[in-house]
Design a protein around this motif. Structure first.
Motif, PDB file in Angstrom:
ATOM      1  N   ASN A   1      56.731 -51.590 -27.812  1.00 46.44           N
ATOM      2  CA  ASN A   1      56.426 -50.876 -29.059  1.00 46.44           C
ATOM      3  C   ASN A   1      54.933 -50.877 -29.389  1.00 46.44           C
ATOM      4  OD1 ASN A   1      56.258 -53.585 -29.881  1.00 46.44           O
ATOM      5  ND2 ASN A   1      56.916 -53.082 -31.956  1.00 46.44           N
ATOM      6  N   ALA A   2      54.094 -51.285 -28.441  1.00 49.81           N
ATOM      7  CA  ALA A   2      52.641 -51.242 -28.655  1.00 49.81           C
ATOM      8  C   ALA A   2      52.142 -49.823 -28.415  1.00 49.81           C
ATOM      9  CB  ALA A   2      51.938 -52.214 -27.724  1.00 49.81           C
ATOM     10  N   LYS A   3      51.283 -49.362 -29.307  1.00 49.33           N
ATOM     11  CA  LYS A   3      50.690 -48.024 -29.182  1.00 49.33           C
ATOM     12  C   LYS A   3      49.188 -48.133 -29.410  1.00 49.33           C
ATOM     13  CE  LYS A   3      54.631 -45.756 -28.724  1.00 49.33           C
ATOM     14  NZ  LYS A   3      55.531 -46.852 -28.418  1.00 49.33           N
ATOM     15  N   LEU A   4      48.442 -47.290 -28.710  1.00 50.38           N
ATOM     16  CA  LEU A   4      46.989 -47.274 -28.824  1.00 50.38           C
ATOM     17  C   LEU A   4      46.540 -45.965 -29.453  1.00 50.38           C
ATOM     18  CD1 LEU A   4      44.115 -48.307 -28.296  1.00 50.38           C
ATOM     19  CD2 LEU A   4      44.331 -47.454 -25.947  1.00 50.38           C
ATOM     20  N   LEU A   5      45.744 -46.087 -30.476  1.00 52.51           N
ATOM     21  CA  LEU A   5      45.179 -44.934 -31.178  1.00 52.51           C
ATOM     22  C   LEU A   5      43.668 -44.972 -30.966  1.00 52.51           C
ATOM     23  CD1 LEU A   5      45.761 -42.617 -33.188  1.00 52.51           C
ATOM     24  CD2 LEU A   5      45.576 -44.292 -35.022  1.00 52.51           C
ATOM     25  N   ILE A   6      43.118 -43.920 -30.360  1.00 51.51           N
ATOM     26  CA  ILE A   6      41.673 -43.837 -30.134  1.00 51.51           C
ATOM     27  C   ILE A   6      41.106 -42.758 -31.047  1.00 51.51           C
ATOM     28  CG2 ILE A   6      39.846 -43.300 -28.475  1.00 51.51           C
ATOM     29  CD1 ILE A   6      41.579 -44.473 -26.297  1.00 51.51           C
TER      30      ILE A   6
ATOM     31  N   LEU B   1      50.250 -42.790 -20.816  1.00 50.98           N
ATOM     32  CA  LEU B   1      49.983 -41.586 -21.601  1.00 50.98           C
ATOM     33  C   LEU B   1      50.841 -41.491 -22.858  1.00 50.98           C
ATOM     34  CD1 LEU B   1      48.306 -38.979 -21.687  1.00 50.98           C
ATOM     35  CD2 LEU B   1      50.114 -37.874 -20.371  1.00 50.98           C
ATOM     36  N   ARG B   2      52.124 -41.813 -22.764  1.00 49.81           N
ATOM     37  CA  ARG B   2      52.989 -41.662 -23.944  1.00 49.81           C
ATOM     38  C   ARG B   2      52.762 -42.753 -24.991  1.00 49.81           C
ATOM     39  NH1 ARG B   2      58.068 -44.193 -24.195  1.00 49.81           N
ATOM     40  NH2 ARG B   2      58.440 -45.650 -22.494  1.00 49.81           N
ATOM     41  N   HIS B   3      51.975 -43.756 -24.654  1.00 46.62           N
ATOM     42  CA  HIS B   3      51.671 -44.839 -25.597  1.00 46.62           C
ATOM     43  C   HIS B   3      50.276 -44.711 -26.209  1.00 46.62           C
ATOM     44  CE1 HIS B   3      55.238 -47.278 -24.678  1.00 46.62           C
ATOM     45  NE2 HIS B   3      55.105 -46.777 -23.465  1.00 46.62           N
ATOM     46  N   VAL B   4      49.543 -43.688 -25.822  1.00 43.98           N
ATOM     47  CA  VAL B   4      48.153 -43.530 -26.268  1.00 43.98           C
ATOM     48  C   VAL B   4      47.965 -42.171 -26.940  1.00 43.98           C
ATOM     49  CG1 VAL B   4      45.729 -43.479 -25.534  1.00 43.98           C
ATOM     50  CG2 VAL B   4      47.335 -45.008 -24.380  1.00 43.98           C
ATOM     51  N   ARG B   5      47.263 -42.176 -28.063  1.00 42.45           N
ATOM     52  CA  ARG B   5      46.883 -40.923 -28.723  1.00 42.45           C
ATOM     53  C   ARG B   5      45.367 -40.931 -28.905  1.00 42.45           C
ATOM     54  NH1 ARG B   5      51.224 -40.687 -27.483  1.00 42.45           N
ATOM     55  NH2 ARG B   5      53.104 -39.968 -28.549  1.00 42.45           N
ATOM     56  N   ILE B   6      44.724 -39.874 -28.466  1.00 46.08           N
ATOM     57  CA  ILE B   6      43.276 -39.723 -28.655  1.00 46.08           C
ATOM     58  C   ILE B   6      43.070 -38.662 -29.723  1.00 46.08           C
ATOM     59  CG2 ILE B   6      41.073 -39.110 -27.601  1.00 46.08           C
ATOM     60  CD1 ILE B   6      42.186 -40.165 -24.930  1.00 46.08           C
ATOM     61  N   ILE B   7      42.456 -39.057 -30.833  1.00 51.72           N
ATOM     62  CA  ILE B   7      42.194 -38.144 -31.948  1.00 51.72           C
ATOM     63  C   ILE B   7      40.708 -37.810 -31.918  1.00 51.72           C
ATOM     64  CG2 ILE B   7      42.368 -37.793 -34.441  1.00 51.72           C
ATOM     65  CD1 ILE B   7      45.081 -38.401 -33.070  1.00 51.72           C
ATOM     66  N   PRO B   8      40.362 -36.563 -31.543  1.00 51.86           N
ATOM     67  CA  PRO B   8      38.947 -36.193 -31.437  1.00 51.86           C
ATOM     68  C   PRO B   8      38.343 -35.776 -32.769  1.00 51.86           C
ATOM     69  CG  PRO B   8      40.312 -34.369 -30.743  1.00 51.86           C
ATOM     70  CD  PRO B   8      41.261 -35.485 -31.126  1.00 51.86           C
ATOM     71  N   GLY B   9      37.027 -35.830 -32.832  1.00 50.21           N
ATOM     72  CA  GLY B   9      36.300 -35.284 -33.979  1.00 50.21           C
ATOM     73  C   GLY B   9      35.892 -36.308 -35.027  1.00 50.21           C
ATOM     74  N   ILE B  10      35.068 -35.841 -35.945  1.00 56.89           N
ATOM     75  CA  ILE B  10      34.607 -36.657 -37.066  1.00 56.89           C
ATOM     76  C   ILE B  10      35.657 -36.570 -38.169  1.00 56.89           C
ATOM     77  CG2 ILE B  10      32.743 -37.044 -38.728  1.00 56.89           C
ATOM     78  CD1 ILE B  10      31.745 -37.299 -35.867  1.00 56.89           C
TER      79      ILE B  10
END
Length: 198
Positions: free
Chosen positions: A42-47, A71-80
């Motif tokens: 249940n660990a998830k990574l938010l970048i 890939l399914r455990h990581v979300r990359i949120i781009p931008g300011i």
């Protein structure tokens, strides 16, 4: 917000915030994920990738998540992000990681800002970071050491009481620091004393 990200309510959120530049260590936290997921599904990574436009480094981070099968455990949120959106992401986070390999300037103010919100900071034992984050109010690891980072994150997942204790200590430390007004007044006082000595 967790549901919008495709996460579950009981997921443990690890958040990296800052530039996608690998000298700041976002690749280190991605490399720690396979080890973490061995024991905690249940660990998830938010970048939160603070950048104006797509970069080669961000592309590399996306490629790395695919290569490592996370890939399914990581979300990359781009931008300011604006303050409100950033606060939302911080609020759902359990741990904020700043896994610097090199710190070429002073520590980012973001470390103290998230500490003041009662969040546990994991960062590297380089430069003056050791003065801000210590064993009583956060966690320090060696730079560029995904295994050590994974071990510390798993410890916090398995010891929620320690997560709470460190968060409270971090908040107490950060909120008891002098305000900008107090720092300004002290600086003026020192400058005034130096001027009188001349």
């Amino acid at each position: 917000l967790k549901m919008k990200l495709g996460f579950q309510c009981d997921d443990f959120i690890i958040t990296y915030m800052g530039s996608p530049c690998t000298l700041r260590g976002p690749d280190t936290v991605i490399r720690s994920m396979p080890k973490i997921l061995e024991k905690s599904e249940n660990a998830k990574l938010l970048i939160l990738s603070r950048r104006e436009s797509e970069t080669l480094e961000e592309g590399y981070l996306r490629k790395l998540t695919k290569q490592l099968g996370v890939l399914r455990h990581v979300r990359i949120i781009p931008g300011i992000l604006n303050r409100e959106k950033l606060s939302e992401f911080i609020n759902i986070s359990h741990v904020i990681v700043f896994p610097f390999k090199v710190l070429s300037s002073e520590p980012p103010l973001a470390i103290l800002e998230v500490m003041s919100l009662g969040k546990v900071v994991i960062t590297t034992n380089i430069s003056s970071l050791q003065e801000i984050v210590n064993k009583n109010r956060g966690i320090l690891v060696r730079p560029n050491d995904p295994k050590a980072l994974a071990k510390k994150i798993l410890f916090l997942i398995e010891h929620q009481e320690e997560l709470m204790r460190l968060g409270k200590n971090a908040q107490k430390y950060a909120t008891n620091l002098p305000s900008w007004e107090e720092i300004t007044q002290k600086t003026i006082h020192v400058l005034h004393e130096v001027a009188l000595e001349d």
